[in-house]
Design a protein around this motif. Structure first.
Motif, PDB file in Angstrom:
ATOM      1  N   ARG A 145     -12.177  11.796  10.965  1.00  0.00           N
ATOM      2  CA  ARG A 145     -13.271  11.660  10.008  1.00  0.00           C
ATOM      3  C   ARG A 145     -13.716  10.215   9.763  1.00  0.00           C
ATOM      4  NH1 ARG A 145      -8.815  11.396   6.687  1.00  0.00           N
ATOM      5  NH2 ARG A 145      -9.061  10.299   4.680  1.00  0.00           N
ATOM      6  N   ALA A 146     -12.974   9.229  10.285  1.00  0.00           N
ATOM      7  CA  ALA A 146     -13.323   7.834  10.022  1.00  0.00           C
ATOM      8  C   ALA A 146     -14.526   7.359  10.825  1.00  0.00           C
ATOM      9  CB  ALA A 146     -12.130   6.932  10.326  1.00  0.00           C
ATOM     10  N   ILE A 147     -14.892   8.046  11.888  1.00  0.00           N
ATOM     11  CA  ILE A 147     -15.890   7.512  12.815  1.00  0.00           C
ATOM     12  C   ILE A 147     -17.283   7.330  12.211  1.00  0.00           C
ATOM     13  CG2 ILE A 147     -16.421   9.788  13.791  1.00  0.00           C
ATOM     14  CD1 ILE A 147     -16.360   6.358  15.612  1.00  0.00           C
ATOM     15  N   PRO A 148     -17.734   8.117  11.208  1.00  0.00           N
ATOM     16  CA  PRO A 148     -19.056   7.820  10.644  1.00  0.00           C
ATOM     17  C   PRO A 148     -19.108   6.512   9.854  1.00  0.00           C
ATOM     18  CG  PRO A 148     -18.434  10.105  10.181  1.00  0.00           C
ATOM     19  CD  PRO A 148     -17.207   9.398  10.682  1.00  0.00           C
ATOM     20  N   LEU A 149     -17.950   5.967   9.435  1.00  0.00           N
ATOM     21  CA  LEU A 149     -17.948   4.803   8.559  1.00  0.00           C
ATOM     22  C   LEU A 149     -18.575   3.556   9.188  1.00  0.00           C
ATOM     23  CD1 LEU A 149     -17.223   3.448   5.903  1.00  0.00           C
ATOM     24  CD2 LEU A 149     -14.907   3.082   6.774  1.00  0.00           C
ATOM     25  N   PRO A 150     -18.222   3.157  10.422  1.00  0.00           N
ATOM     26  CA  PRO A 150     -18.875   1.967  10.986  1.00  0.00           C
ATOM     27  C   PRO A 150     -20.397   2.093  11.042  1.00  0.00           C
ATOM     28  CG  PRO A 150     -16.958   2.571  12.299  1.00  0.00           C
ATOM     29  CD  PRO A 150     -17.184   3.691  11.329  1.00  0.00           C
ATOM     30  N   PHE A 151     -20.871   3.277  11.412  1.00  0.00           N
ATOM     31  CA  PHE A 151     -22.316   3.505  11.449  1.00  0.00           C
ATOM     32  C   PHE A 151     -22.923   3.347  10.064  1.00  0.00           C
ATOM     33  CE2 PHE A 151     -25.632   6.873  10.876  1.00  0.00           C
ATOM     34  CZ  PHE A 151     -26.655   6.221  11.547  1.00  0.00           C
ATOM     35  N   GLY A 152     -22.309   3.972   9.052  1.00  0.00           N
ATOM     36  CA  GLY A 152     -22.839   3.892   7.699  1.00  0.00           C
ATOM     37  C   GLY A 152     -22.838   2.476   7.150  1.00  0.00           C
ATOM     38  N   LEU A 153     -21.755   1.733   7.372  1.00  0.00           N
ATOM     39  CA  LEU A 153     -21.679   0.366   6.862  1.00  0.00           C
ATOM     40  C   LEU A 153     -22.707  -0.551   7.518  1.00  0.00           C
ATOM     41  CD1 LEU A 153     -17.842  -0.351   6.505  1.00  0.00           C
ATOM     42  CD2 LEU A 153     -19.530  -0.131   4.679  1.00  0.00           C
ATOM     43  N   LEU A 154     -22.886  -0.395   8.816  1.00  0.00           N
ATOM     44  CA  LEU A 154     -23.855  -1.238   9.520  1.00  0.00           C
ATOM     45  C   LEU A 154     -25.286  -0.930   9.081  1.00  0.00           C
ATOM     46  CD1 LEU A 154     -22.169  -1.110  13.020  1.00  0.00           C
ATOM     47  CD2 LEU A 154     -22.518  -3.174  11.654  1.00  0.00           C
ATOM     48  N   MET A 155     -25.592   0.354   8.866  1.00  0.00           N
ATOM     49  CA  MET A 155     -26.916   0.710   8.373  1.00  0.00           C
ATOM     50  C   MET A 155     -27.111   0.220   6.938  1.00  0.00           C
ATOM     51  SD  MET A 155     -28.597   2.096  10.802  1.00  0.00           S
ATOM     52  CE  MET A 155     -29.983   2.778   9.895  1.00  0.00           C
ATOM     53  N   PHE A 156     -26.044   0.221   6.158  1.00  0.00           N
ATOM     54  CA  PHE A 156     -26.123  -0.314   4.800  1.00  0.00           C
ATOM     55  C   PHE A 156     -26.442  -1.805   4.830  1.00  0.00           C
ATOM     56  CE2 PHE A 156     -23.561  -2.741   1.682  1.00  0.00           C
ATOM     57  CZ  PHE A 156     -24.396  -2.571   0.576  1.00  0.00           C
TER      58      PHE A 156
END
Length: 329
Positions: A145-156
């Motif tokens: 479940r951790a894999i969406p986090l890098p995408f979300g942080l970079l888009m943030f």
């Protein structure tokens, strides 16, 4: 207003990086890594439950409070069935999307006065680096479940910097949405909340120092309010779960083996050094997250690039992009 269209060479370069990243993450996707760990299997069972029954399972004290990954996984399982391809395709997709998001966020890491090519080159460097990092490639190939986090942080990061530069309401809303996305994806996303709050205060201080001749399109207070509204709308379900189950994030304390705030302060320096060692020394030994204890940054030039970039960002405290990047690190 300057055109936001990218030159053809930049489009070709980012397309090549994305194709390379896709190949590294898709080749033998259903056979490597072999088998499923317990965490991956439970994610699949939960997603199957959502797909077939339409209800989200809640485990008291289970340590997996964030629902986002399983919510994305459920429709894919419903579409192609409960198999390894469905389990891992969501991770593959988020892995490639994170590389694209690194390009967007990386463009903000150089001053706008550097010329049109400099932000593009910085974005390409960021995307190319993430595309080849073994740790991210591994997480892009497992149902964790951790894999969406890098995408979300970079888009943030991209939306946050854009919001304060343009003072547009939709950009502030986007920043709040992506911040909420990060919190809903993985427990480590909680660390972005105080950084975002400090970033908002940073912009308030900059507004007092600069005192622009014309008032901005959206005031400092309004911008923070719009971002906060979007954030609360996204994480409202998690907040309700936290009220029902106060120990919702107890797993974080369990794995860190700290009980009080004084424990955190006492161990901060040694923990920071140990964490830094994973950059060039030895990374995670768990094959669910890594390969052969590979360090997070396997190439010496990339490590020195990290030090140079971090060092260059610290003196420029007025630039929110560099400050935000160092803070999240």
């Amino acid at each position: 207003m300057k055109s936001s269209r990218q030159p053809i060479w930049a489009l070709i370069a980012i397309l090549a990086i994305l194709l390379g990243a896709s190949w590294l993450r898709a080749t033998h996707l259903t056979t490597w890594p072999p088998g499923l760990s317990r965490d991956q299997a439970v994610n699949g069972v939960d997603a199957l439950n959502i797909a077939q029954i339409g209800t989200f399972p809640f485990y008291s004290g289970d340590g997996r409070p964030e629902p986002l990954y399983r919510l994305f996984l459920a429709p894919l399982i419903a579409l192609i069935g409960p198999n390894l391809l469905a389990l891992r395709f969501v991770s593959f997709a988020f892995g490639v999307l994170a590389v694209a998001a690194a390009y967007r966020a990386g463009r903000h890491m150089v001053p706008r006065q550097s010329g049109r090519a400099a932000p593009i080159l910085a974005g390409l460097l960021a995307a190319g680096t993430l595309a080849i990092l073994p740790g991210h490639i591994t997480l892009s190939r497992v149902a964790y479940r951790a894999i969406p986090l890098p995408f979300g942080l970079l888009m943030f990061v991209d939306a946050f910097v854009t919001a304060w530069r343009t003072r547009r309401r939709d950009s502030f809303l986007a920043a709040g949405i992506w911040l909420g996305f990060s919190v809903m994806s993985y427990t480590a996303g909680l660390a972005a909340l105080p950084i975002a709050a400090l970033g908002g205060l940073h912009q308030g201080l900059m507004a007092l120092i600069r005192r622009p001749k014309r008032p901005p399109r959206i005031s400092w207070i309004s911008g923070n309010l719009w971002m906060g509204v979007a954030l609360l709308a996204i994480i409202s379900g998690l907040l309700v779960m936290g009220i029902i189950q106060p120990e919702l994030f107890s797993r974080a304390n369990e794995v860190s083996r700290v009980q009080t705030f004084s424990d955190v302060l006492a161990r901060a320096w040694t923990r920071s050094l140990a964490t830094w060692q994973t950059f060039t020394g030895s990374g995670d030994i768990n094959p669910q997250y890594n390969i052969a204890s590979e360090p997070l940054i396997p190439l010496a030039p990339l490590y020195w690039l990290l030090l140079i970039g971090g060092g260059a960002s610290l003196p420029r405290w007025r630039r929110v992009a560099g400050w935000l990047a160092v803070g999240l690190l």
